[in-house]
Design an enzyme around this catalytic site. Structure first.
Site, short mmCIF file in Angstrom:
data_model
loop_
_atom_site.label_atom_id
_atom_site.label_comp_id
_atom_site.label_asym_id
_atom_site.label_seq_id
_atom_site.Cartn_x
_atom_site.Cartn_y
_atom_site.Cartn_z
N PRO A 364 0.86 -1.20 0.00
CA PRO A 364 0.00 0.00 0.00
C PRO A 364 0.89 1.24 0.00
CG PRO A 364 -0.12 -1.14 2.12
CD PRO A 364 0.86 -1.90 1.29
N ASP A 540 5.91 2.15 2.22
CA ASP A 540 4.99 1.03 2.45
C ASP A 540 4.20 1.35 3.72
OD1 ASP A 540 3.79 -1.34 3.16
OD2 ASP A 540 5.52 -2.60 2.64
N HIS A 541 2.92 1.64 3.54
CA HIS A 541 2.13 2.10 4.68
C HIS A 541 1.80 0.97 5.66
CE1 HIS A 541 0.10 4.99 6.96
NE2 HIS A 541 -0.63 5.60 6.03
N ARG A 542 2.19 -0.27 5.32
CA ARG A 542 2.03 -1.34 6.32
C ARG A 542 3.07 -1.18 7.41
NH1 ARG A 542 2.98 -6.50 2.77
NH2 ARG A 542 4.66 -5.11 2.16
N ILE A 544 5.48 1.92 7.48
CA ILE A 544 5.81 3.32 7.73
C ILE A 544 4.52 4.12 7.87
CG2 ILE A 544 7.06 5.33 6.83
CD1 ILE A 544 8.85 2.90 7.30
#
Ligand code: CAO
Length: 568
Positions: A364, A540-542, A544
């Site tokens: 994501p 990577d929003h998983r 960060i």
């Protein structure tokens, strides 16, 4: 080891039976009684079985040849030395007719085979075996393509095979000009340094060579073996990804929409064993496939065409899904609209495409933007120009970007972490190797500069120039593209105001750098001209969060705006 020629046995007096299928290829390991070719007379089809087990070193027939008793079929290297080279030729042809024979066919009688085998001498010392050179890694890499064929003349340096690690593809060049005598590998296998690839008859030594293959061998079309034990041929495997019908995954996702034919219906279809096997593997009902071979015989290409048609029909009718559940982009015939020039894509381009799709679908992405005021950095860089010239080099913004990223990464270690254990674990790294995207005529590559935090700007500058040069010359070794914790994609030398780079997973962040420009910046009392560098950080929003990314980017901008901070 002895070379044995397998010949056509007594086929009941049939003269000039036509070869309609060749079921083996050079390099195949064949079992006793394994079918080698399918012959078709005006009365029946018959398979010629192997009278010897071993490795096929030469195929002496091609589809369309007319054969009679005693004609050579293949040369096999047998494992056991024979006392008497005058051995019987092939076993009698299978007395079981192919179920697809025409209604008026009669089965040819088997007869005692005549003694007809001959021995072919093995390779002379002038024949060189080409092995995988030092590829910079101890591990295995995939052999994805064999770029030459048996009998082909090659120049020194001409690409023989293509190897692929998970990051790059490499070509193994020919060490000398010569003729390819024999392939010792097939595509799809894993190889490492030292693995022998092929036998090369070095130019000028042709007279001392092994028996040259007949011209027909070169044009022999390859088909899958008719037995479960033999593997698909080199040529098939190499072409598999681009041929829907020969790719298991394509077939899995594209089972023909037509109703399944019953086993009986399929068994009455007119096709040879190799085609039947392929059809079984792909679940293709043979009864529904039109045959384009002699007398309507179904050939491999008919299966390809059938799957292709089923695929396009499926998409047109139901908006077929790809394996990911995402509707496929329909194939368009662009030539309907004007002249077109379809070009095959490089392996590197296709590899990059796969990596991009994998990262795009798994990660994501969020991208954050900022501008760094690099006015002072640029005047410092300009002041280094004379020194750089003395050192025989030039200094671009890239080494400063690398250094600033290393400092910011060490201060924000989450930005150089990676997910593991299916997301259960976050791996923090105590090293700081940074990848740098390099645009090459062959495609995109990302060499990795090791221990950026421990190197000087001069060292980094030299390494940027060296690695970019190696990348453009296709000389990077796999370990020079591995181990990165973070990547920089700089389009600053090309142009653009900003872009959203795709994270180079399993890394969790990437910095996009665009072209700097002079902007009017308010200093509290007036607008002043400052050199501003646009930065974009995709993450990577998983792993960060916006806060992590914001802190990292703000720190990076601060470091680039005042490079003295890099020392603190
Ligand atoms: N703003 C303005 N000018 C810049 C700049 C920036 N951000 N970055 C570089 N420049 C200048 C350089 O100073 C140099 O100018 P001079 O010759 O006058 O000194 C010129 O642009 C060309 O630089 P360069 O590209 O040769 O060198 P580099 O060290 O900046 O970059 C490399 C090296 C390998 C990163 C670059 O050549 C490259 O290949 N970039 C493309 C990366 C890419 O394709 N990314 C996309 C990946 S996703 O598709």
């Amino acid at each position: 080891m002895t070379n044995k020629t397998i010949t056509v046995p007594d086929i009941g007096g049939a003269e000039g039976a036509e070869v309609v299928e060749v079921l083996v290829a050079v390099g195949d390991h064949i079992e006793l009684e394994q079918s080698l070719i399918v012959l078709e007379s005006d009365k029946a089809s018959m398979e010629i079985p192997a009278s010897e087990a071993g490795e096929v070193v030469e195929v002496r027939v091609a589809v369309g040849d007319q054969l009679s008793e005693g004609d050579a079929v293949v040369v096999v290297k047998t494992a056991v030395a024979l006392v008497d080279t005058e051995t019987p030729s092939a076993s009698p042809p299978s007395t079981e007719p192919l179920t697809e024979q025409p209604a008026d066919a009669t089965v040819l009688a088997a007869a005692t085979p005549p003694p007809s085998a001959s021995t072919v001498t093995s390779a002379e010392p002038t024949v060189t075996r080409v092995a995988v050179p030092d590829i910079g890694t101890d591990g295995d890499v995939d052999l994805v393509e064999i770029a030459v064929q048996v009998g082909q003349m090659v120049e020194e340096g001409e690409s023989l095979v293509v190897l692929e690690s998970d990051k790059a593809s490499m070509e193994v060049p020919s060490p000398a000009a010569g003729k390819v005598l024999r392939l010792l590998v097939e595509s799809g296998i894993s190889v490492r340094e030292g693995v022998e690839l092929l036998e090369l008859e070095v130019a000028g030594n042709a007279a001392a060579s092994v028996t040259p293959p007949m011209a027909a061998t070169e044009s022999t079309p390859t088909v899958p073996s008719s037995t479960g034990t033999a593997s698909a041929t080199t040529e098939e495997k190499a072409s598999a990804p681009s041929t829907p019908a020969s790719s298991a995954s394509a077939a899995d996702g594209a089972k023909p929409a037509a109703p399944e034919a019953s086993a009986d219906e399929s068994s009455n279809a007119y096709a040879g064993p190799a085609v039947r096997k392929l059809a079984r593997e792909f679940g293709i009902p043979l009864a529904q496939v039109g045959g384009s071979g002699p007398r309507g015989r179904i050939v491999k290409e008919d299966l390809h065409a059938f799957v292709k048609q089923a695929l396009s029909q499926g998409q047109a009718v139901s908006g077929a899904m790809t394996g990911t559940g995402i509707p496929a982009i329909p194939e368009i015939d662009f030539s309907k609209f004007g002249a077109v020039d379809p070009q095959p894509r490089s392996r590197l381009d296709k590899l990059t495409a796969d990596n991009m799709v994998r990262a795009w679908l798994n990660v994501p992405h969020v991208t954050q933007f900022d501008d760094a005021d690099i006015t002072d950095l640029e005047s410092f860089r300009a002041s280094l120009k004379a020194e750089a010239e003395r050192r025989g080099t030039k200094i671009t913004p890239m080494p400063f970007l690398l250094k600033a990223c290393a400092v910011a990464l060490n201060a924000n270690p989450k930005l150089k972490s990676s997910l593991a254990d299916g997301g259960e674990t976050l791996v923090y790294k105590h090293y700081c190797h940074i990848g740098m995207a390099v645009d090459t005529p062959n495609g995109l590559v990302v060499p990795v500069i090791r221990d950026v935090d421990k190197k000087s700007i001069w060292e980094l500058s030299a390494e940027v120039i060296e690695l970019a040069g190696l990348a453009r010359d296709k000389k990077l070794k796999p370990d020079q593209m591995q181990g990165g914790v973070f990547s920089i994609s700089s389009l600053g030398g090309i142009g653009g105001r900003g872009f959203t780079p795709i994270v180079n997973a399993p890394e969790v962040a990437i910095l996009g750098v665009s072209k700097s420009s002079t902007q009017p910046i308010w200093d509290g009392s007036q607008f002043v001209p400052r050199s501003m560098l646009p930065l974009s950080l995709s993450y990577d929003h998983r792993v960060i969060n916006g806060g992590d990314a914001g802190r990292f980017l703000t720190e990076l901008v601060g470091l680039l705006s005042d490079i003295r901070r890099m020392m603190m």
